[in-house]
Scaffold this motif. Structure first.
Motif, PDB file in Angstrom:
ATOM      1  N   UNK A 183      36.838  39.954  44.225  1.00  0.00           N
ATOM      2  CA  UNK A 183      37.081  40.239  45.637  1.00  0.00           C
ATOM      3  C   UNK A 183      38.225  39.388  46.184  1.00  0.00           C
ATOM      4  N   UNK A 184      38.299  38.141  45.740  1.00  0.00           N
ATOM      5  CA  UNK A 184      39.377  37.280  46.214  1.00  0.00           C
ATOM      6  C   UNK A 184      40.730  37.809  45.727  1.00  0.00           C
ATOM      7  N   UNK A 185      40.775  38.267  44.485  1.00  0.00           N
ATOM      8  CA  UNK A 185      42.014  38.810  43.943  1.00  0.00           C
ATOM      9  C   UNK A 185      42.472  40.023  44.770  1.00  0.00           C
ATOM     10  N   UNK A 186      41.556  40.912  45.084  1.00  0.00           N
ATOM     11  CA  UNK A 186      41.881  42.096  45.893  1.00  0.00           C
ATOM     12  C   UNK A 186      42.319  41.676  47.293  1.00  0.00           C
ATOM     13  N   UNK A 187      41.556  40.774  47.892  1.00  0.00           N
ATOM     14  CA  UNK A 187      41.871  40.312  49.246  1.00  0.00           C
ATOM     15  C   UNK A 187      43.270  39.699  49.298  1.00  0.00           C
ATOM     16  N   UNK A 188      43.559  38.828  48.346  1.00  0.00           N
ATOM     17  CA  UNK A 188      44.851  38.142  48.340  1.00  0.00           C
ATOM     18  C   UNK A 188      45.996  39.096  48.011  1.00  0.00           C
ATOM     19  N   UNK A 189      45.731  40.128  47.242  1.00  0.00           N
ATOM     20  CA  UNK A 189      46.770  41.127  46.963  1.00  0.00           C
ATOM     21  C   UNK A 189      47.142  41.880  48.247  1.00  0.00           C
ATOM     22  N   UNK A 190      46.186  42.032  49.135  1.00  0.00           N
ATOM     23  CA  UNK A 190      46.434  42.752  50.390  1.00  0.00           C
ATOM     24  C   UNK A 190      46.939  41.815  51.487  1.00  0.00           C
ATOM     25  N   UNK A 191      46.280  40.668  51.650  1.00  0.00           N
ATOM     26  CA  UNK A 191      46.556  39.790  52.797  1.00  0.00           C
ATOM     27  C   UNK A 191      47.302  38.505  52.451  1.00  0.00           C
ATOM     28  N   UNK A 192      47.505  38.233  51.192  1.00  0.00           N
ATOM     29  CA  UNK A 192      48.195  37.015  50.792  1.00  0.00           C
ATOM     30  C   UNK A 192      47.220  35.877  50.516  1.00  0.00           C
ATOM     31  N   UNK A 193      47.757  34.740  50.101  1.00  0.00           N
ATOM     32  CA  UNK A 193      46.923  33.593  49.712  1.00  0.00           C
ATOM     33  C   UNK A 193      46.011  33.124  50.849  1.00  0.00           C
ATOM     34  N   UNK A 194      44.861  32.604  50.442  1.00  0.00           N
ATOM     35  CA  UNK A 194      43.882  32.086  51.392  1.00  0.00           C
ATOM     36  C   UNK A 194      43.304  30.799  50.817  1.00  0.00           C
ATOM     37  N   UNK A 195      43.033  29.843  51.696  1.00  0.00           N
ATOM     38  CA  UNK A 195      42.479  28.563  51.223  1.00  0.00           C
ATOM     39  C   UNK A 195      41.051  28.767  50.712  1.00  0.00           C
ATOM     40  N   UNK A 196      40.601  27.830  49.887  1.00  0.00           N
ATOM     41  CA  UNK A 196      39.239  27.905  49.351  1.00  0.00           C
ATOM     42  C   UNK A 196      38.204  27.903  50.468  1.00  0.00           C
ATOM     43  N   UNK A 197      38.397  27.069  51.462  1.00  0.00           N
ATOM     44  CA  UNK A 197      37.449  26.977  52.568  1.00  0.00           C
ATOM     45  C   UNK A 197      37.396  28.287  53.361  1.00  0.00           C
ATOM     46  N   UNK A 198      38.568  28.843  53.649  1.00  0.00           N
ATOM     47  CA  UNK A 198      38.610  30.117  54.375  1.00  0.00           C
ATOM     48  C   UNK A 198      37.991  31.230  53.525  1.00  0.00           C
ATOM     49  N   UNK A 199      38.242  31.188  52.222  1.00  0.00           N
ATOM     50  CA  UNK A 199      37.716  32.228  51.346  1.00  0.00           C
ATOM     51  C   UNK A 199      36.183  32.239  51.339  1.00  0.00           C
ATOM     52  N   UNK A 200      35.571  31.089  51.380  1.00  0.00           N
ATOM     53  CA  UNK A 200      34.099  31.046  51.415  1.00  0.00           C
ATOM     54  C   UNK A 200      33.560  31.888  52.564  1.00  0.00           C
ATOM     55  N   UNK A 201      34.134  31.737  53.729  1.00  0.00           N
ATOM     56  CA  UNK A 201      33.691  32.493  54.909  1.00  0.00           C
ATOM     57  C   UNK A 201      34.035  33.979  54.778  1.00  0.00           C
ATOM     58  N   UNK A 202      35.239  34.267  54.306  1.00  0.00           N
ATOM     59  CA  UNK A 202      35.662  35.664  54.156  1.00  0.00           C
ATOM     60  C   UNK A 202      34.775  36.390  53.151  1.00  0.00           C
ATOM     61  N   UNK A 203      34.503  35.730  52.035  1.00  0.00           N
ATOM     62  CA  UNK A 203      33.650  36.329  51.001  1.00  0.00           C
ATOM     63  C   UNK A 203      32.258  36.622  51.557  1.00  0.00           C
ATOM     64  N   UNK A 204      31.730  35.690  52.313  1.00  0.00           N
ATOM     65  CA  UNK A 204      30.421  35.880  52.946  1.00  0.00           C
ATOM     66  C   UNK A 204      30.446  37.090  53.891  1.00  0.00           C
ATOM     67  N   UNK A 205      31.483  37.176  54.708  1.00  0.00           N
ATOM     68  CA  UNK A 205      31.597  38.290  55.667  1.00  0.00           C
ATOM     69  C   UNK A 205      31.730  39.629  54.925  1.00  0.00           C
ATOM     70  N   UNK A 206      32.523  39.653  53.867  1.00  0.00           N
ATOM     71  CA  UNK A 206      32.675  40.889  53.087  1.00  0.00           C
ATOM     72  C   UNK A 206      31.324  41.331  52.535  1.00  0.00           C
ATOM     73  N   UNK A 207      30.587  40.402  51.956  1.00  0.00           N
ATOM     74  CA  UNK A 207      29.289  40.748  51.362  1.00  0.00           C
ATOM     75  C   UNK A 207      28.286  41.213  52.423  1.00  0.00           C
ATOM     76  N   UNK A 208      28.270  40.552  53.565  1.00  0.00           N
ATOM     77  CA  UNK A 208      27.315  40.949  54.622  1.00  0.00           C
ATOM     78  C   UNK A 208      27.725  42.266  55.269  1.00  0.00           C
ATOM     79  N   UNK A 209      29.031  42.508  55.356  1.00  0.00           N
ATOM     80  CA  UNK A 209      29.505  43.800  55.849  1.00  0.00           C
ATOM     81  C   UNK A 209      29.075  44.907  54.889  1.00  0.00           C
ATOM     82  N   UNK A 210      29.092  44.597  53.597  1.00  0.00           N
ATOM     83  CA  UNK A 210      28.607  45.546  52.598  1.00  0.00           C
ATOM     84  C   UNK A 210      27.143  45.884  52.820  1.00  0.00           C
ATOM     85  N   UNK A 211      26.341  44.875  53.133  1.00  0.00           N
ATOM     86  CA  UNK A 211      24.925  45.120  53.451  1.00  0.00           C
ATOM     87  C   UNK A 211      24.824  46.086  54.629  1.00  0.00           C
ATOM     88  N   UNK A 212      25.510  45.761  55.708  1.00  0.00           N
ATOM     89  CA  UNK A 212      25.433  46.535  56.949  1.00  0.00           C
ATOM     90  C   UNK A 212      25.853  47.988  56.715  1.00  0.00           C
TER      91      UNK A 212
END
Length: 162
Positions: free
Chosen positions: A45-74
């Motif tokens: 998911x990080x590889x796909x995200x960064x291919x679309x939006x560019x590099x992201x810090x590890x700390x920011x990625x933790x939150x983004x990954x969480x949001x992506x997964x919870x959005x998937x639930x919803x």
């Protein structure tokens, strides 16, 4: 129409209504394995995200990954709710849209609860009641949108374009 042909037609209608629900449940079963836990989806998911939006810090990625997964639930369970609604409406046409929606939400809750219960036994997954709540909220929101749309159409507020 002969009895045999009528039976085949009814069976086809039943399958047309319920196979999408069965497929959606199958997808949940596949997603509920240890192979699709956060530890396994993080890299792809990080590889796909960064291919679309560019590099992201590890700390920011933790939150983004969480949001992506919870959005998937919803969205995933919202979609399952709609598939349950469609199946109930197609196979129990005498039931109101509200009754079909209630049954759809019940089916969604049962699948969500079963999924989280199953995940509680996997070493890299967590069975969390709040995920069941999120899943049911996703289904409730999408089912509510359908009910509002159906109600508005009966009120003449959303007539079809000419």
């Amino acid at each position: 129409m002969s009895n045999n042909s009528e039976t085949r037609t009814q069976m086809r209608a039943l399958l047309n209504a319920w196979i999408p629900v069965a497929i959606a449940i199958g997808v949940i079963v596949l997603e509920s394995t240890k192979f699709l836990g956060a530890d396994h989806t993080n890299g792809p998911l990080r590889m796909i995200y960064q291919a679309i939006f560019g590099p992201v810090s590890d700390l920011a990625w933790l939150e983004i990954h969480h949001v992506i997964r919870k959005t998937g639930h919803f969205l995933g369970y919202g979609t399952i709710g709609l598939l349950w609604l469609r199946a109930w409406h197609m196979t129990a046409p005498r039931l109101s849209w509200l009754a079909c929606s209630a049954l759809a939400l019940l089916g969604t809750a049962i699948i969500a609860g079963s999924d989280e219960f199953h995940q509680s036994f996997l070493p890299n997954r967590t069975g969390m009641f709040r995920d069941v709540v999120l899943d049911c909220i996703g289904a409730t929101v999408l089912l509510s949108l359908v009910l509002v749309w159906k109600w508005a159409r009966t009120q003449g507020n959303l007539s079809r374009p000419a």
